[in-house]
Write an enzyme that holds these catalytic residues in place. Sequence first.
Site, PDB file in Angstrom:
ATOM      1  N   HIS A  57      47.871   9.457 -77.658  1.00  0.00           N
ATOM      2  CA  HIS A  57      48.460   8.111 -77.596  1.00  0.00           C
ATOM      3  C   HIS A  57      49.794   8.101 -78.322  1.00  0.00           C
ATOM      4  O   HIS A  57      49.858   8.167 -79.546  1.00  0.00           O
ATOM      5  CB  HIS A  57      47.527   7.077 -78.220  1.00  0.00           C
ATOM      6  CG  HIS A  57      48.001   5.666 -78.012  1.00  0.00           C
ATOM      7  ND1 HIS A  57      47.443   4.821 -77.069  1.00  0.00           N
ATOM      8  CD2 HIS A  57      48.986   4.960 -78.597  1.00  0.00           C
ATOM      9  CE1 HIS A  57      48.065   3.652 -77.101  1.00  0.00           C
ATOM     10  NE2 HIS A  57      49.022   3.723 -78.023  1.00  0.00           N
ATOM     11  N   HIS A  59      54.333   6.864 -77.812  1.00  0.00           N
ATOM     12  CA  HIS A  59      55.367   6.125 -77.091  1.00  0.00           C
ATOM     13  C   HIS A  59      56.669   6.914 -77.184  1.00  0.00           C
ATOM     14  O   HIS A  59      57.506   6.670 -78.055  1.00  0.00           O
ATOM     15  CB  HIS A  59      55.533   4.717 -77.659  1.00  0.00           C
ATOM     16  CG  HIS A  59      54.349   3.834 -77.414  1.00  0.00           C
ATOM     17  ND1 HIS A  59      54.265   2.986 -76.329  1.00  0.00           N
ATOM     18  CD2 HIS A  59      53.189   3.689 -78.099  1.00  0.00           C
ATOM     19  CE1 HIS A  59      53.104   2.345 -76.363  1.00  0.00           C
ATOM     20  NE2 HIS A  59      52.430   2.763 -77.432  1.00  0.00           N
ATOM     21  N   GLN A 152      54.340  -3.220 -70.919  1.00  0.00           N
ATOM     22  CA  GLN A 152      54.449  -3.711 -72.294  1.00  0.00           C
ATOM     23  C   GLN A 152      54.419  -5.234 -72.387  1.00  0.00           C
ATOM     24  O   GLN A 152      53.827  -5.808 -73.300  1.00  0.00           O
ATOM     25  CB  GLN A 152      55.748  -3.185 -72.917  1.00  0.00           C
ATOM     26  CG  GLN A 152      56.085  -3.752 -74.288  1.00  0.00           C
ATOM     27  CD  GLN A 152      55.256  -3.158 -75.404  1.00  0.00           C
ATOM     28  OE1 GLN A 152      55.465  -2.024 -75.789  1.00  0.00           O
ATOM     29  NE2 GLN A 152      54.303  -3.910 -75.919  1.00  0.00           N
ATOM     30  N   HIS A 210      45.936  -0.094 -73.710  1.00  0.00           N
ATOM     31  CA  HIS A 210      46.000  -0.722 -75.026  1.00  0.00           C
ATOM     32  C   HIS A 210      44.999  -1.875 -74.977  1.00  0.00           C
ATOM     33  O   HIS A 210      45.162  -2.806 -74.191  1.00  0.00           O
ATOM     34  CB  HIS A 210      47.389  -1.305 -75.274  1.00  0.00           C
ATOM     35  CG  HIS A 210      48.441  -0.297 -75.603  1.00  0.00           C
ATOM     36  ND1 HIS A 210      48.763   0.741 -74.756  1.00  0.00           N
ATOM     37  CD2 HIS A 210      49.267  -0.192 -76.681  1.00  0.00           C
ATOM     38  CE1 HIS A 210      49.742   1.449 -75.306  1.00  0.00           C
ATOM     39  NE2 HIS A 210      50.062   0.916 -76.469  1.00  0.00           N
ATOM     40  N   GLU A 213      44.284  -4.794 -79.411  1.00  0.00           N
ATOM     41  CA  GLU A 213      45.073  -4.442 -80.596  1.00  0.00           C
ATOM     42  C   GLU A 213      45.387  -5.733 -81.349  1.00  0.00           C
ATOM     43  O   GLU A 213      46.489  -6.244 -81.340  1.00  0.00           O
ATOM     44  CB  GLU A 213      46.354  -3.713 -80.206  1.00  0.00           C
ATOM     45  CG  GLU A 213      47.082  -3.114 -81.396  1.00  0.00           C
ATOM     46  CD  GLU A 213      48.376  -2.422 -81.007  1.00  0.00           C
ATOM     47  OE1 GLU A 213      49.024  -1.883 -81.913  1.00  0.00           O
ATOM     48  OE2 GLU A 213      48.733  -2.418 -79.813  1.00  0.00           O
ATOM     49  N   ASP A 309      50.801   7.494 -82.082  1.00  0.00           N
ATOM     50  CA  ASP A 309      51.285   6.200 -81.595  1.00  0.00           C
ATOM     51  C   ASP A 309      52.798   6.091 -81.698  1.00  0.00           C
ATOM     52  O   ASP A 309      53.489   5.954 -80.695  1.00  0.00           O
ATOM     53  CB  ASP A 309      50.599   5.046 -82.332  1.00  0.00           C
ATOM     54  CG  ASP A 309      50.716   3.713 -81.589  1.00  0.00           C
ATOM     55  OD1 ASP A 309      51.269   3.695 -80.479  1.00  0.00           O
ATOM     56  OD2 ASP A 309      50.245   2.692 -82.121  1.00  0.00           O
ATOM     57  N   TRP A 315      58.366  -0.003 -84.293  1.00  0.00           N
ATOM     58  CA  TRP A 315      57.108  -0.401 -84.933  1.00  0.00           C
ATOM     59  C   TRP A 315      56.802   0.386 -86.205  1.00  0.00           C
ATOM     60  O   TRP A 315      56.014  -0.052 -87.026  1.00  0.00           O
ATOM     61  CB  TRP A 315      55.954  -0.221 -83.944  1.00  0.00           C
ATOM     62  CG  TRP A 315      56.068  -1.125 -82.758  1.00  0.00           C
ATOM     63  CD1 TRP A 315      55.610  -2.422 -82.658  1.00  0.00           C
ATOM     64  CD2 TRP A 315      56.707  -0.836 -81.517  1.00  0.00           C
ATOM     65  NE1 TRP A 315      55.930  -2.943 -81.421  1.00  0.00           N
ATOM     66  CE2 TRP A 315      56.608  -1.988 -80.704  1.00  0.00           C
ATOM     67  CE3 TRP A 315      57.359   0.278 -81.003  1.00  0.00           C
ATOM     68  CZ2 TRP A 315      57.129  -2.048 -79.413  1.00  0.00           C
ATOM     69  CZ3 TRP A 315      57.874   0.221 -79.725  1.00  0.00           C
ATOM     70  CH2 TRP A 315      57.758  -0.931 -78.948  1.00  0.00           C
TER      71      TRP A 315
END
Length: 420
Positions: A57, A59, A152, A210, A213, A309, A315
């Site tokens: 997982h 991005h 997203q 996802h 979350e 992640d 983030w």
Amino acid sequence: MLDLLITHANLPDGRTDMAVAVQGGRIVEVTPGLDAPAHETVDAQGQLLSPPFCDPHFHMDATLSYGLPRVNQSGTLLEGIALWGELKPLLTEEALVKRALVYGDWAVAKGLLAIRSHVDTSDPSLLPVRAMLEAKKRMAPYLDVQLVAFPQDGVLRSPGGLDNLKRALDLGVDVVGGIPHFERTMSDGAASVKLLCELAAERGLPVDMHCDESDDPLSRHIETLAFETHRLGLQGRVNGSHLTSMHSMDNYYVSKLIPLIAESGVSVVANPLINITLQGRHDSYPRRRGMTRVPELMAAGVTVAFGHDCVMDPWYSLGSGDMLEVAHMGLHVAQMTSQTGMRQCFDAVTTNAARVMGLNSHGIEAGRDASFVLLQARDPIEAIRLRATRLKVWRKGSLLAQTAPVTASLYLPGREGVSP
């Protein structure tokens, strides 16, 4: 004559003083005491020879963009999403590919040879998708990359969301993604799960969503995901990522939910570094840490892996591509400090992660790819404790990276010649 022979290696399953023979990019024998002619022989000297690390997982379209166009001042999930929205109009394919390639270098140096990356499909231009497909092609000789079509902004919430996602799949993206908790209503979230699972079934693709979350104990889209997996016969092809709401759920409800997940064959990816950073932000004290119920899921027979992640993106301002750092944090947050638990955390970034990604040639067994990492540690627990140096990294029998052993020279009165 063998291409490569590694001798005197410890393996993650507890076997010691093992030899691993390699021919034509594949493992041909794993046995103690093998002595055979080889073009190259490496004496592991009792160090740990592990399958490569896998990140199920990530991005990659956002990685290494920290500070663009500004820094996430609050460090929160919602500001990160807003910041990504500000950055998207400024993205170029060239810059996205360049950052992905740099991260690929970091990954290989850390023995991370397989990454499943969610790529944003929300913009009609599909710029991030095209860039990640190009990066995937360029890295294919040394890094396995799977791409997830990730809406997203919500597949139902954003105009053209479903059409964009389908076009991404048409371009060659590997996995159907989703974000049901980000749809406008709980019912829309459930509808998106059903819709996307049906799309995956129609196209014969895996699913990785996802899911939940959130700190909201009533965010229960994993239940719908497990149900749709069973209904559509997608067992073994579906993963639920994050599941942080399970941290806050009522124990009685979870006692029914976990068997449902296990029966459906849905796997789970927790992201320890990010889950504990972004969750619980509305709490004072006691403050929830947000990571899903890893040991309980494992005990029920669910395949649970850990993902990184984010690395230096809107983030998360930290990270280095080190999956041992991920395992180290997961071990602490889940309080998995038993001998078995610590080894399970190592599995969560190696064998379990590979299982989530469907990598059938992963592992140190005859017939598997000769891809492995020699670590400066004696066993998996020591590897996590030390975040062990990656002495050598091989992919299909070819050496990709090596790092000199880490040693310290001390100049202490009465302790001359001692090395820690």
